[in-house]
Design a protein around this motif. Sequence first.
Motif, PDB file in Angstrom:
ATOM      1  N   GLY A  57     -10.872  -6.665   1.020  1.00  0.00           N
ATOM      2  CA  GLY A  57      -9.480  -6.231   1.058  1.00  0.00           C
ATOM      3  C   GLY A  57      -8.488  -7.367   1.002  1.00  0.00           C
ATOM      4  N   THR A  58      -8.948  -8.542   0.710  1.00  0.00           N
ATOM      5  CA  THR A  58      -8.024  -9.666   0.559  1.00  0.00           C
ATOM      6  C   THR A  58      -8.661 -10.654  -0.399  1.00  0.00           C
ATOM      7  OG1 THR A  58      -6.915 -11.474   1.667  1.00  0.00           O
ATOM      8  CG2 THR A  58      -9.012 -10.801   2.579  1.00  0.00           C
TER       9      THR A  58
ATOM     10  N   TRP B 196     -12.419  -8.167  -3.554  1.00  0.00           N
ATOM     11  CA  TRP B 196     -11.257  -7.363  -3.171  1.00  0.00           C
ATOM     12  C   TRP B 196     -11.699  -6.044  -2.562  1.00  0.00           C
ATOM     13  CZ3 TRP B 196      -6.477  -7.047  -1.858  1.00  0.00           C
ATOM     14  CH2 TRP B 196      -5.826  -5.832  -1.927  1.00  0.00           C
TER      15      TRP B 196
ATOM     16  N   GLY C  45      -4.140   3.880  -0.010  1.00  0.00           N
ATOM     17  CA  GLY C  45      -5.206   3.355   0.823  1.00  0.00           C
ATOM     18  C   GLY C  45      -5.969   2.212   0.216  1.00  0.00           C
ATOM     19  N   TRP C  46      -5.384   1.491  -0.712  1.00  0.00           N
ATOM     20  CA  TRP C  46      -6.103   0.346  -1.259  1.00  0.00           C
ATOM     21  C   TRP C  46      -5.678  -0.951  -0.579  1.00  0.00           C
ATOM     22  CZ3 TRP C  46      -3.450   2.633  -5.909  1.00  0.00           C
ATOM     23  CH2 TRP C  46      -2.134   2.224  -5.987  1.00  0.00           C
ATOM     24  N   GLY C  47      -4.825  -0.847   0.365  1.00  0.00           N
ATOM     25  CA  GLY C  47      -4.409  -2.058   1.065  1.00  0.00           C
ATOM     26  C   GLY C  47      -3.285  -2.758   0.335  1.00  0.00           C
ATOM     27  N   ASN C  48      -2.572  -3.604   1.042  1.00  0.00           N
ATOM     28  CA  ASN C  48      -1.486  -4.354   0.416  1.00  0.00           C
ATOM     29  C   ASN C  48      -2.069  -5.410  -0.507  1.00  0.00           C
ATOM     30  OD1 ASN C  48       0.356  -2.923   1.887  1.00  0.00           O
ATOM     31  ND2 ASN C  48       0.388  -4.422   3.558  1.00  0.00           N
TER      32      ASN C  48
ATOM     33  N   ASP D 108       0.832  -1.199   0.000  1.00  0.00           N
ATOM     34  CA  ASP D 108       0.000   0.000   0.000  1.00  0.00           C
ATOM     35  C   ASP D 108       0.865   1.247   0.000  1.00  0.00           C
ATOM     36  OD1 ASP D 108      -2.033   1.713   0.117  1.00  0.00           O
ATOM     37  OD2 ASP D 108      -2.725   1.175   2.120  1.00  0.00           O
TER      38      ASP D 108
ATOM     39  N   THR E 131       0.478   6.716   0.511  1.00  0.00           N
ATOM     40  CA  THR E 131      -0.429   5.634   0.878  1.00  0.00           C
ATOM     41  C   THR E 131      -1.773   5.869   0.207  1.00  0.00           C
ATOM     42  OG1 THR E 131      -0.329   6.857   2.927  1.00  0.00           O
ATOM     43  CG2 THR E 131       0.234   4.530   3.044  1.00  0.00           C
TER      44      THR E 131
END
Lengths: 673, 243, 149
Positions: free
Chosen positions: A227-228, A223, A103-106, A89, A101
């Motif tokens: 977020g995963t 996603w 902010g979309w997450g790793n 991220d 960042t």
Amino acid sequence: MFDVQTLLILIPALPLAAALATAALGTRLLRDRSHVPVVTALVLSFAASVLLVFQLQERIEERATQPGSSQSAGVEEVVARWSWINVPDAMPHPVDGRVETPGWGNFNIEVSLRADPLTAVMLAMVTCISALVAIYSIGYMRGDPGYWRFFAYVGLFVFSMTMLVSANNFLLLYVFWELVGLCSYLLIGFWYERPAAAAAGKKAFLVNRIGDVGFALGIFLIWTTFGTLDFGGVFQSVGQHAGDWRVTAICLLLLIGACGKSAQFPLHVWLPDAMEGPTPVSALIHAATMVTAGVYMVARCTPLFAAAPDAQYVVAVVGGVTALLGAIIAITQTDLKRILAYSTISHLGYMFVALGTGTLLGITAGMFHLITHAFFKALLFLGAGSVMHAAGGVIDIRRLGGLRRRMPVTYWTFLAGCLSIAGVVPLAGFWSKDAILLSLHDRSGLFGGGLFEILYLTTLLGVVLIDFYMFRPFFLVFHGKEKIPPEAGNHLHESPGSMTAPLVVLAFGSVVVGAYFEWTHGFAHFLSFTPSFECLAQSGHTAIGTADKWRVAAIGSVLTAVGVATAAMLYLGSGKAVARLARAMNVFGLYSLSYGKFFFDPIYNAFVVWPLLSVARLAAWFDCMAIDSLVDRCGRIPKLAGAALRPAQNGLVQFYALAMVFGVLVLLGIMLM
Amino acid sequence: MPDPRHILTLAVLLGAVGLWLMLPRGGARGRAVGAVLGIVALGLWFSQFHGLGQWTADGMFFVLAAIAVVAAVGAVTSRNPVYCAIWFGLSLLGTAGLLLLVGAQFLAVATVLVYAGAILVMFLFVLMVAQPEGKASCDRMSWEAGVSAAAGIAMVGVLSVAIGGILSPSCPAMPPIAPPTQEELAAGVLDPHQVARLGDELFGRRLIAVEVAGTLLLAALVGAAVIVNQFSGRRHDGQQRTV
Amino acid sequence: MHPEIALLNDFLLVGAALFGVGLIGFVSRRNMIVMFLSVEIMLQGVSLSLAAWGRFHNDFGGQALVLFIIAVAACEAAVALALILTLFHRRCSLDIAAWHFLREANQPPFRDAPLPEEPSERLEPWPHLPPAGARPEKFGEEDKYRPKV
């Protein structure tokens, strides 16, 4: 020595290595021995899968004996080999080095495989069927110019399929989902010189794309919502999103993907055409393994579907409609392989109905049916292939008859398959069909009817139809007056040992596998340790009385008997009764409807294909008339300029000299100015 | 006193028309008119010369220049190639005289020897071999006589203007160069032993260039022999004609 | 005006005139040998200019360069005459317009304008000697001789 992790990697790696070796060496070195690497690898893979099942079984038993651990906790093991995509991220800006960042997450995708009971069961089934089919193909494909190509494709397919069922995140699942689609395309179009085969391959590919778009959109939505993309992560956090419309949307989108791959209404049209491929391919990919990927995916995503009951109803309805639709169409078809294809569609519908109940009973029933179906449907396809092989490629059941004495092994194994698929006690089909009926009955009983009551009745009707449509070709082909098509020559004979041996093995499996699993209660117990199913175990729908069980079993058996008896009455006697019945049915157009496959292809042609083609033609016309002509006109400018200047190149030395003089004059003039 | 530019323009126009009339144009007449116009143009053009200061030198110069230019015009305009060659020889003699006048004795002799003695004879020889019957149709007809005459004379006019401009004291493009005095010239290019000095120059400073020129001559010799031998065997008329 | 500058001016003008006349000849004449002579006239003009500049700069470089021009002209004459002979053997003509293969593919070939009839020159045989000791049969046969070379 063989721990779970090694096995998990070995199972897909062996077929891949074999496929690569066959592809590299097939034309030069292996030729007629092209089957050796692939068959060896598949047998070893199967052994590894069985070992994997036993390893997991051991763990489950350990878990049970250990005090203090919860009974319902899942057993799983994840192997992450390397990171495929890793977009953190917080990234330093490439130019000024500022850390941003967005902010979309790793976004981190690992190539990770998982072993849990669901995967292990699927792996064992896939490798078992594919090993048997590969052995069968040694005889069936003998002498084909693409012999090595066939085995390379099969190896690649088994690699993709095993990776599909052991993938640990949605992206990896999607990749191998596409890869099995590619293998399916390649194998449907294996005899690409035949226009029908090429067209069928294209059709399968395109219809699958429709489903895959839904699947891809579903993954995107997963996603953005969770977020995963890891199964574990998604399923753990799904509880926080209960009742969220996005979960329902995800489930419906995933269902579209599953419908495409598993040939569910309304995307079922590709599967009958896919029978243009070689028969072992039909048995392996289009009956036993690849088409069940959709079922597997829905089962795998059980936590998501459990959080979206509306989507579950849709699953059940789609399954019910497909089950009835496939069964009705199968009644009147005359091509043995197409009958089996519609039967596959219908049975996949059964599995979806079972998954749609949303209970552990239903889901294990669906998976149970998936396994038994794989055995008896592969058996039936391979038997059909054996008939086809002997009859010189003729597969029309009206042109065959009385092959019982000529092909005894095929006859008896085919009979075993028919009895099993019909659900005769105590063959495999009976137990799984019974489990599905029971789960539906359970559900309808719990909620007092409505949707599941209708579905229960639908499936009961389907049972009759299944028996009827399976015994109709059986009686026509193997019983009655002996009819041998001229293509077979006068030496119609039993198929070679490499083909009959897998038939016998599969027949044995079709007979005993259901009873074994049911009596030991091993299957449902084993499967219930899948971590995805934890959420179901707590909901406690599984209390069913013994009386219910007996009643459902009795109803099923009676209906089975009715179906078989009707078929025997109609087709073991003269053909007059059949014709009269067909005429009677056709008063309401039912016969034409069934024979015309509910006219899906013309409808799709008229409402999807034709409008798209019209738009494409319009675009082509516009391209040709407007854009091309504009380009052509632009292209004419230099041509005209060239034509104007061409007389300057007249080849006369003096003209060139004069031009040079004028050039020098102009230069001198400019310098003097 | 009219503007020299006008005179020059008039000379250029007259010269162009005269040359056009003189060039072979099929059966068209008017050569005499062209010659008159050309001589008038030459006179007008000469009137713009500065002269050398001494009347003897002036006389020599104008006579030799007239010979060179008029003979060159004759060489270019004659219908008969043999006459062309002879006019060319005359023009060479005029040029050689001019070279003598400018002080280049060795060059004057070399021009006469090499050109008039060797090259011109070779031309005549080839002409005799190739075209012994005299005029051919291509000699009676020029290619675009008007345009080429105009272009050539325009070139002369432009060059004249350029030369006048460069050598005028007010030319901004060139830094002023002091012209050599008679003493300097006598110690330089007008040295009584100037041929020896020229030899020193050639075989001293410019030795490599001389060697290269010698190699070039050898290569040309071999090349000419190869060309003639290579193609003479493939004549379309089949006659064996040795040169 | 300084006499040396005047001399340079005059010689350069004569050189320019020779150059221009040679140019006209090269461009307009179609006989390959005459074209070649025209090129030599152009070289003469350049030589004259170089010699004059050499004198103006009081340097032998100009004269040396003229010598190289003469050498190169000799080479050129050898090669060009060999080529001209070869071309002549192919076409039996010295006309340069007979060679225009390098024209564009769809360009028409060069065609001569129709030549008006040349006033015929009587091409009589060369005079032959009458038999020795005998009186020529007809006197005054000079007008039958070929008038020009």
